[in-house]
Scaffold this motif. Structure first.
Motif, PDB file in Angstrom:
ATOM      1  N   MET A   1       0.831  -1.191   0.000  1.00 16.39           N
ATOM      2  CA  MET A   1       0.000   0.000   0.000  1.00 16.39           C
ATOM      3  C   MET A   1       0.871   1.247   0.000  1.00 16.39           C
ATOM      4  O   MET A   1       1.973   1.242   0.492  1.00 16.39           O
ATOM      5  CB  MET A   1      -0.919   0.012   1.219  1.00 16.39           C
ATOM      6  CG  MET A   1      -2.053  -0.966   1.105  1.00 16.39           C
ATOM      7  SD  MET A   1      -3.270  -0.643   2.391  1.00 16.39           S
ATOM      8  CE  MET A   1      -3.881  -2.286   2.590  1.00 16.39           C
ATOM      9  N   ARG A  10      -5.637   9.615   2.805  1.00 14.03           N
ATOM     10  CA  ARG A  10      -5.183   8.716   1.746  1.00 14.03           C
ATOM     11  C   ARG A  10      -6.104   8.914   0.551  1.00 14.03           C
ATOM     12  O   ARG A  10      -7.309   9.083   0.707  1.00 14.03           O
ATOM     13  CB  ARG A  10      -5.203   7.288   2.264  1.00 14.03           C
ATOM     14  CG  ARG A  10      -4.166   7.118   3.386  1.00 14.03           C
ATOM     15  CD  ARG A  10      -4.466   5.993   4.324  1.00 14.03           C
ATOM     16  NE  ARG A  10      -4.423   4.689   3.682  1.00 14.03           N
ATOM     17  CZ  ARG A  10      -4.860   3.577   4.270  1.00 14.03           C
ATOM     18  NH1 ARG A  10      -5.363   3.616   5.480  1.00 14.03           N
ATOM     19  NH2 ARG A  10      -4.785   2.424   3.642  1.00 14.03           N
ATOM     20  N   ILE A  12      -7.852   7.962  -3.201  1.00 18.27           N
ATOM     21  CA  ILE A  12      -8.209   6.950  -4.181  1.00 18.27           C
ATOM     22  C   ILE A  12      -8.640   7.676  -5.452  1.00 18.27           C
ATOM     23  O   ILE A  12      -9.131   8.800  -5.406  1.00 18.27           O
ATOM     24  CB  ILE A  12      -9.305   5.986  -3.694  1.00 18.27           C
ATOM     25  CG1 ILE A  12     -10.641   6.687  -3.550  1.00 18.27           C
ATOM     26  CG2 ILE A  12      -8.907   5.306  -2.415  1.00 18.27           C
ATOM     27  CD1 ILE A  12     -11.798   5.725  -3.588  1.00 18.27           C
ATOM     28  N   VAL A  41     -10.053   9.545   3.970  1.00 20.46           N
ATOM     29  CA  VAL A  41     -10.020   9.300   2.527  1.00 20.46           C
ATOM     30  C   VAL A  41     -10.368  10.557   1.739  1.00 20.46           C
ATOM     31  O   VAL A  41     -11.296  11.280   2.086  1.00 20.46           O
ATOM     32  CB  VAL A  41     -11.021   8.183   2.131  1.00 20.46           C
ATOM     33  CG1 VAL A  41     -11.004   7.961   0.630  1.00 20.46           C
ATOM     34  CG2 VAL A  41     -10.710   6.896   2.853  1.00 20.46           C
ATOM     35  N   GLU A  92      -4.116   4.881  -3.272  1.00 18.16           N
ATOM     36  CA  GLU A  92      -4.195   3.551  -2.672  1.00 18.16           C
ATOM     37  C   GLU A  92      -4.642   2.528  -3.707  1.00 18.16           C
ATOM     38  O   GLU A  92      -4.146   1.414  -3.739  1.00 18.16           O
ATOM     39  CB  GLU A  92      -5.204   3.546  -1.520  1.00 18.16           C
ATOM     40  CG  GLU A  92      -4.834   4.425  -0.363  1.00 18.16           C
ATOM     41  CD  GLU A  92      -3.678   3.873   0.439  1.00 18.16           C
ATOM     42  OE1 GLU A  92      -3.620   2.646   0.658  1.00 18.16           O
ATOM     43  OE2 GLU A  92      -2.829   4.670   0.851  1.00 18.16           O
ATOM     44  N   PHE A  93      -5.646   2.920  -4.490  1.00 18.14           N
ATOM     45  CA  PHE A  93      -6.163   2.039  -5.526  1.00 18.14           C
ATOM     46  C   PHE A  93      -6.918   2.854  -6.554  1.00 18.14           C
ATOM     47  O   PHE A  93      -7.241   4.026  -6.341  1.00 18.14           O
ATOM     48  CB  PHE A  93      -7.043   0.915  -4.962  1.00 18.14           C
ATOM     49  CG  PHE A  93      -8.266   1.360  -4.194  1.00 18.14           C
ATOM     50  CD1 PHE A  93      -9.459   1.661  -4.845  1.00 18.14           C
ATOM     51  CD2 PHE A  93      -8.232   1.447  -2.809  1.00 18.14           C
ATOM     52  CE1 PHE A  93     -10.581   2.057  -4.132  1.00 18.14           C
ATOM     53  CE2 PHE A  93      -9.345   1.838  -2.088  1.00 18.14           C
ATOM     54  CZ  PHE A  93     -10.531   2.135  -2.747  1.00 18.14           C
ATOM     55  N   VAL A 185     -14.548  -2.743  -0.226  1.00 18.29           N
ATOM     56  CA  VAL A 185     -13.193  -2.306  -0.603  1.00 18.29           C
ATOM     57  C   VAL A 185     -12.745  -1.196   0.349  1.00 18.29           C
ATOM     58  O   VAL A 185     -11.634  -1.225   0.880  1.00 18.29           O
ATOM     59  CB  VAL A 185     -13.150  -1.835  -2.078  1.00 18.29           C
ATOM     60  CG1 VAL A 185     -11.770  -1.299  -2.427  1.00 18.29           C
ATOM     61  CG2 VAL A 185     -13.561  -2.963  -3.016  1.00 18.29           C
ATOM     62  N   GLN A 188     -11.918  -2.631   3.712  1.00 18.44           N
ATOM     63  CA  GLN A 188     -10.628  -3.342   3.682  1.00 18.44           C
ATOM     64  C   GLN A 188      -9.448  -2.376   3.836  1.00 18.44           C
ATOM     65  O   GLN A 188      -8.484  -2.668   4.531  1.00 18.44           O
ATOM     66  CB  GLN A 188     -10.519  -4.094   2.367  1.00 18.44           C
ATOM     67  CG  GLN A 188      -9.195  -4.769   2.115  1.00 18.44           C
ATOM     68  CD  GLN A 188      -9.122  -5.347   0.702  1.00 18.44           C
ATOM     69  OE1 GLN A 188     -10.115  -5.575   0.045  1.00 18.44           O
ATOM     70  NE2 GLN A 188      -7.910  -5.571   0.238  1.00 18.44           N
ATOM     71  N   TYR A 189      -9.529  -1.217   3.192  1.00 16.10           N
ATOM     72  CA  TYR A 189      -8.407  -0.273   3.191  1.00 16.10           C
ATOM     73  C   TYR A 189      -8.419   0.713   4.338  1.00 16.10           C
ATOM     74  O   TYR A 189      -7.370   1.137   4.804  1.00 16.10           O
ATOM     75  CB  TYR A 189      -8.378   0.509   1.879  1.00 16.10           C
ATOM     76  CG  TYR A 189      -7.802  -0.269   0.731  1.00 16.10           C
ATOM     77  CD1 TYR A 189      -6.466  -0.134   0.373  1.00 16.10           C
ATOM     78  CD2 TYR A 189      -8.589  -1.155   0.002  1.00 16.10           C
ATOM     79  CE1 TYR A 189      -5.936  -0.859  -0.677  1.00 16.10           C
ATOM     80  CE2 TYR A 189      -8.068  -1.892  -1.041  1.00 16.10           C
ATOM     81  CZ  TYR A 189      -6.741  -1.738  -1.384  1.00 16.10           C
ATOM     82  OH  TYR A 189      -6.211  -2.470  -2.409  1.00 16.10           O
ATOM     83  N   PHE A 190      -9.608   1.144   4.773  1.00 13.79           N
ATOM     84  CA  PHE A 190      -9.671   2.321   5.621  1.00 13.79           C
ATOM     85  C   PHE A 190     -10.295   2.125   6.987  1.00 13.79           C
ATOM     86  O   PHE A 190     -10.289   3.051   7.794  1.00 13.79           O
ATOM     87  CB  PHE A 190     -10.415   3.452   4.888  1.00 13.79           C
ATOM     88  CG  PHE A 190      -9.844   3.729   3.517  1.00 13.79           C
ATOM     89  CD1 PHE A 190      -8.533   4.148   3.375  1.00 13.79           C
ATOM     90  CD2 PHE A 190     -10.622   3.568   2.389  1.00 13.79           C
ATOM     91  CE1 PHE A 190      -8.007   4.401   2.111  1.00 13.79           C
ATOM     92  CE2 PHE A 190     -10.105   3.818   1.121  1.00 13.79           C
ATOM     93  CZ  PHE A 190      -8.787   4.232   0.980  1.00 13.79           C
TER      94      PHE A 190
END
Length: 193
Positions: A1, A10, A12, A41, A92-93, A185, A188-190
Motif C-alpha cells: 500500500m 489517503r 483513491i 479518505v 491507494e487504488f 473495498v 478493507q483499506y480504511f
C-alpha cells in the motif's frame, strides 16, 4: 500500500466511464462512503469524455462537484496525468465504476488509448490494485434504469462477459458486480481495526 504522511488523507482515484447502468446507485454509494470515511479518505473523481456525457444526461455532474473536492474530465489519454500519479503510487487504488464494455475490452487487451484504460494499465504495471465494476459481467439480459425512471433491457453479449472473465484472471485487478461491493473495498483499506 502507498505510504501516507501521518494525519494526511489517503487518496483513491475513482474513474467514471460512459456507462449509465447503475450510475445513479454508484454515485450515491460513493457519496455515502466519502462521508463515512471523510477523516481518512480523499476521493478524486476522473471522468472519461463519454462519462461526462452520461453524467450530464443523468443530471449528476453538479452532484459530483458538490460532494467531491476534485472532479477532472478527460482531455486525452494522459491528461489529466492520472497514469503518472498512479505510477508513483499517489493513490491507494484505482476504482472504475461503472465501466463500459468498451473500457473493459481495452483493459483486457492492454490498450491504453483513453484516460481510464491508460490509468488501469499503468496501475497494473505499478502494482496498484484496480477495482472494476463492469456493466456487462455475465451473459444474459440486463434491465437498466434511464434518467426518466423508465427501464431499458439490454443484451449482455458473451464476448463482453469473456473480457470481464479475462480481467478476473489479471493480477491486481478485482471485479465488482454491484455498487454495494465498493463498501467492502473501503472497509478493507480504511477501517480502523
Amino acid at each position: 500500500m502507498a505510504m501516507a504522511n501521518k494525519g494526511a488523507k489517503r487518496k483513491i482515484a475513482w474513474g467514471i466511464t460512459g456507462s449509465g447502468d447503475r450510475i445513479t446507485e454508484t454515485v450515491e454509494k460513493m457519496i455515502e462512503l466519502q462521508k463515512q470515511y471523510d477523516d481518512v479518505v480523499d476521493v478524486r473523481v476522473f471522468v472519461s469524455k463519454a462519462g461526462e456525457q452520461v453524467i450530464k444526461y443523468y443530471k449528476l455532474f453538479n452532484t459530483l462537484e458538490k460532494h467531491f473536492d476534485k472532479v477532472w474530465v478527460e482531455i486525452n489519454s494522459n491528461s489529466p496525468f492520472l497514469a503518472g500519479q498512479l505510477q508513483v503510487r499517489r493513490y491507494e487504488f484505482l476504482l472504475l465504476a461503472p465501466t463500459t464494455s468498451n473500457t473493459v475490452t481495452k483493459i483486457a487487451l492492454g490498450l491504453a488509448d483513453s484516460l481510464l484504460s491508460n490509468a488501469a494499465i499503468m496501475s497494473q504495471k505499478a502494482f496498484v490494485p484496480t477495482y472494476i465494476m463492469p456493466c456487462d459481467y455475465a451473459p444474459g439480459i440486463l434491465t437498466t434504469i434511464l434518467p426518466d425512471g423508465s427501464e431499458m433491457k439490454l443484451r449482455i453479449r458473451k464476448e463482453d462477459a469473456e473480457n470481464v472473465d479475462k480481467l478476473r484472471r489479471t493480477e491486481d485487478v478485482y471485479v465488482l458486480e454491484t455498487p454495494e461491493e465498493i463498501a467492502g473495498v473501503f472497509e478493507q483499506y480504511f477501517s480502523r481495526h
